[in-house]
Design an enzyme around this catalytic site. Structure first.
Site, PDB file in Angstrom:
ATOM      1  N   HIS A  55       0.836  -1.212   0.000  1.00 58.82           N
ATOM      2  CA  HIS A  55       0.000   0.000   0.000  1.00 58.82           C
ATOM      3  C   HIS A  55       0.868   1.258   0.000  1.00 58.82           C
ATOM      4  O   HIS A  55       1.448   1.634   1.009  1.00 58.82           O
ATOM      5  CB  HIS A  55      -0.901   0.008   1.243  1.00 58.82           C
ATOM      6  CG  HIS A  55      -1.898   1.123   1.263  1.00 58.82           C
ATOM      7  ND1 HIS A  55      -3.250   0.911   1.418  1.00 58.82           N
ATOM      8  CD2 HIS A  55      -1.752   2.465   1.160  1.00 58.82           C
ATOM      9  CE1 HIS A  55      -3.880   2.066   1.396  1.00 58.82           C
ATOM     10  NE2 HIS A  55      -2.994   3.034   1.246  1.00 58.82           N
ATOM     11  N   HIS A  57       1.292   5.355  -2.148  1.00 57.13           N
ATOM     12  CA  HIS A  57       0.755   6.323  -3.112  1.00 57.13           C
ATOM     13  C   HIS A  57       1.934   6.898  -3.903  1.00 57.13           C
ATOM     14  O   HIS A  57       2.615   7.804  -3.432  1.00 57.13           O
ATOM     15  CB  HIS A  57       0.008   7.447  -2.390  1.00 57.13           C
ATOM     16  CG  HIS A  57      -1.198   6.973  -1.638  1.00 57.13           C
ATOM     17  ND1 HIS A  57      -2.487   7.208  -2.064  1.00 57.13           N
ATOM     18  CD2 HIS A  57      -1.322   6.261  -0.490  1.00 57.13           C
ATOM     19  CE1 HIS A  57      -3.350   6.664  -1.215  1.00 57.13           C
ATOM     20  NE2 HIS A  57      -2.660   6.086  -0.237  1.00 57.13           N
ATOM     21  N   GLN A 150      -9.773   9.606  -4.347  1.00 54.12           N
ATOM     22  CA  GLN A 150      -9.375  10.369  -3.160  1.00 54.12           C
ATOM     23  C   GLN A 150     -10.455  11.325  -2.658  1.00 54.12           C
ATOM     24  O   GLN A 150     -10.654  11.484  -1.476  1.00 54.12           O
ATOM     25  CB  GLN A 150      -8.079  11.146  -3.451  1.00 54.12           C
ATOM     26  CG  GLN A 150      -7.622  12.065  -2.322  1.00 54.12           C
ATOM     27  CD  GLN A 150      -7.147  11.318  -1.100  1.00 54.12           C
ATOM     28  OE1 GLN A 150      -6.035  10.821  -1.051  1.00 54.12           O
ATOM     29  NE2 GLN A 150      -8.002  11.204  -0.087  1.00 54.12           N
ATOM     30  N   HIS A 208      -9.680   2.079   0.858  1.00 54.60           N
ATOM     31  CA  HIS A 208      -9.320   2.843   2.051  1.00 54.60           C
ATOM     32  C   HIS A 208     -10.587   2.864   2.907  1.00 54.60           C
ATOM     33  O   HIS A 208     -11.570   3.507   2.531  1.00 54.60           O
ATOM     34  CB  HIS A 208      -8.947   4.288   1.690  1.00 54.60           C
ATOM     35  CG  HIS A 208      -7.554   4.462   1.182  1.00 54.60           C
ATOM     36  ND1 HIS A 208      -7.108   3.902   0.022  1.00 54.60           N
ATOM     37  CD2 HIS A 208      -6.495   5.161   1.699  1.00 54.60           C
ATOM     38  CE1 HIS A 208      -5.842   4.242  -0.175  1.00 54.60           C
ATOM     39  NE2 HIS A 208      -5.437   5.007   0.829  1.00 54.60           N
ATOM     40  N   GLU A 211     -10.701   5.107   7.710  1.00 57.48           N
ATOM     41  CA  GLU A 211      -9.427   5.727   8.110  1.00 57.48           C
ATOM     42  C   GLU A 211      -9.745   6.974   8.937  1.00 57.48           C
ATOM     43  O   GLU A 211      -9.683   8.109   8.459  1.00 57.48           O
ATOM     44  CB  GLU A 211      -8.565   6.086   6.889  1.00 57.48           C
ATOM     45  CG  GLU A 211      -7.158   6.509   7.316  1.00 57.48           C
ATOM     46  CD  GLU A 211      -6.301   7.017   6.170  1.00 57.48           C
ATOM     47  OE1 GLU A 211      -6.807   7.168   5.045  1.00 57.48           O
ATOM     48  OE2 GLU A 211      -5.109   7.285   6.429  1.00 57.48           O
ATOM     49  N   ASP A 307       2.478   3.404   2.886  1.00 57.12           N
ATOM     50  CA  ASP A 307       1.449   4.397   2.580  1.00 57.12           C
ATOM     51  C   ASP A 307       2.049   5.651   1.943  1.00 57.12           C
ATOM     52  O   ASP A 307       1.707   5.979   0.815  1.00 57.12           O
ATOM     53  CB  ASP A 307       0.638   4.763   3.834  1.00 57.12           C
ATOM     54  CG  ASP A 307      -0.753   5.321   3.507  1.00 57.12           C
ATOM     55  OD1 ASP A 307      -1.186   5.211   2.349  1.00 57.12           O
ATOM     56  OD2 ASP A 307      -1.403   5.864   4.418  1.00 57.12           O
TER      57      ASP A 307
END
Ligand code: 17E
Ligand code: FE2
Length: 424
Positions: A55, A57, A150, A208, A211, A307
């Protein structure tokens, strides 16, 4: 005739020789008698299958401070800063940063990476750049791309259409962000849409999910229900699920039963979770991490991701996977002998399961891809954040690292190795 023989490497409980031919593991034995031109003496050090980043980005990486630093340290300020940075995104910009990060990772033995790509951008600048990077690096690192909404699937204009277009363009995995949708109902709908898209396009899912520290954020139960309904469990991943650390036990225990039934995978991101969560608490202050130990004890598959590396959510990082494992040991109370070793598996074997990899692991017939770690075993690798001294991909050495050497008053002092005993 072997192209390479690795001699005396710790593999599981044994010290073995590994012979490589045609880019694959030809044989594993206590002693390979044959000689070959290229032989590497492991000296009892750990040989591990490649590290896996389950995981990250890569579209946002290496942008920390642009256009400003995250002062509050919250997830939400991070999302705001990223939406500003996104306006100046170009293909070249993303390709350069993502490639740089993948080089850092491969140098440290990370040969499989699942990255999220923000698709709440009608131009798809990040996604198109990452698709290009994926092709460009394919000889040395295997990349999966998650279509990640997102700014929301239901809350962002044409969010669902953007997700579907991203899959058509070549994104491998269906994402989601239910806790960030405007209402609870929109969040539930978004999870159902992720599953609908995954079933329609035959793709895995990585959402996701929850969170937040908000104990009322309960989209994980919707994921479990959808996984049970669709039978997709092993292809489904719930990332973050930090709210699980804030649920009361009466709810958490009921939920755990459904999760076991669903067979879904979990990714925790201990470095980021411990940094972004707990921000609205004074004291006592929550750790803001999902129930890693309890999920693992219940037989669910848990892997660990980084992450972020130097972006609006997290200003630090190098991309080496022992760092999240090391943080998990601390923040998730995974300190027993078995638990520390389990944290190593969470950035190797378990992550392979999350990513649905085939032919992973050091076994006869599998691709000869592995890392030699400067430690006698998995336990000690985490203790010392030991470097990967050798990275081999399909039988070829692609990276080498020399461990540091320290001298004190004219004498070598090996504080790294002294005190080390085999932990099993
Ligand atoms: N976006 C998000 O929603 N959550 C995160 N942890 C990151 C980006 C890094
Ligand atoms: Fe993330």
């Amino acid at each position: 005739m072997y192209q390479l023989i690795l001699r005396g490497a710790r593999l599981g409980d044994e010290v073995l020789d590994v012979g490589i031919e045609d880019g694959r593991v030809g044989s594993i034995a206590a002693r390979i008698d044959e000689r070959t031109e290229r032989e590497i003496e492991a000296g009892g050090r750990l040989v591990s299958p490649p590290f896996i980043e389950s995981h990250v980005h890569l579209d946002t990486t290496l942008t920390a401070g642009e256009p400003r630093w995250n002062e509050s340290g919250t997830l939400f300020e991070g999302i705001q800063i990223w939406s500003e940075r996104k306006k100046s995104l170009t293909r070249e910009d993303v390709v350069a940063r993502a490639t740089q990060l993948l080089r850092w990772q491969a140098a440290q033995g990370v040969l499989h990476v699942r990255t999220h790509a923000d698709v709440t951008d009608p131009e798809f600048t990040g996604l198109m750049a990452l698709l290009e990077v994926k092709e460009k690096v394919r000889d040395w690192v295997d990349v999966q791309i998650v279509a990640f909404p997102q700014e929301g699937m239901m809350s962002f204009p044409k969010g669902v259409e953007l997700m579907e277009e991203a899959l058509t363009l070549g994104a491998d995995v269906v994402g989601g962000i239910p806790h960030y949708e405007h209402t609870r109902e929109m969040g539930v709908l978004s999870v159902k849409e992720s599953f609908r898209l995954a079933e329609k396009h035959d793709r895995p899912i990585d959402i996701h999910c929850d969170e937040t520290d908000d104990p009322h954020s309960r989209f994980l139960e919707v994921m479990a229900a959808e996984a049970i309904r669709s039978g997709m469990g092993p292809r489904v991943t719930a990332s973050h699920t930090t709210a699980f650390g804030s649920y009361d036990n009466a709810y958490a225990f009921k939920l755990m039963g459904f999760l076991v039934k669903s067979g879904i995978n979990f990714v925790a991101n201990p470095l980021i979770n411990i940094t972004l969560q707990g921000r609205y608490d004074t004291y006592p202050k929550r750790r803001g991490i999902t129930r890693v130990k309890e999920l693992w004890q219940n037989g669910l598959n848990v892997s660990l991701g980084y992450d972020d590396i130097m972006d609006p959510w997290y200003p630090m990082g190098t991309g080496g996977m022992l760092q999240p494992a090391h943080m998990a040991v601390h923040a998730c109370h995974m300190t027993s002998r078995k638990e520390v070793t389990a944290c190593f598996d969470m950035v190797t074997e378990n992550a392979a399961r999350t990513l649905g990899l085939k032919d992973y692991g050091i076994a006869e017939g599998n691709p000869a891809s592995f890392v030699l770690v400067d430690a006698p075993d998995r336990w000690d690798a985490i203790r010392r954040l030991a470097p990967a001294t050798l990275v081999v991909k399909d039988g070829e050495v692609i990276a080498e690292t020399r461990p540091p050497e320290t001298r004190l008053m004219g004498e070598t002092v090996d504080f790294q190795r002294e005190g080390t005993e085999e932990a099993g």
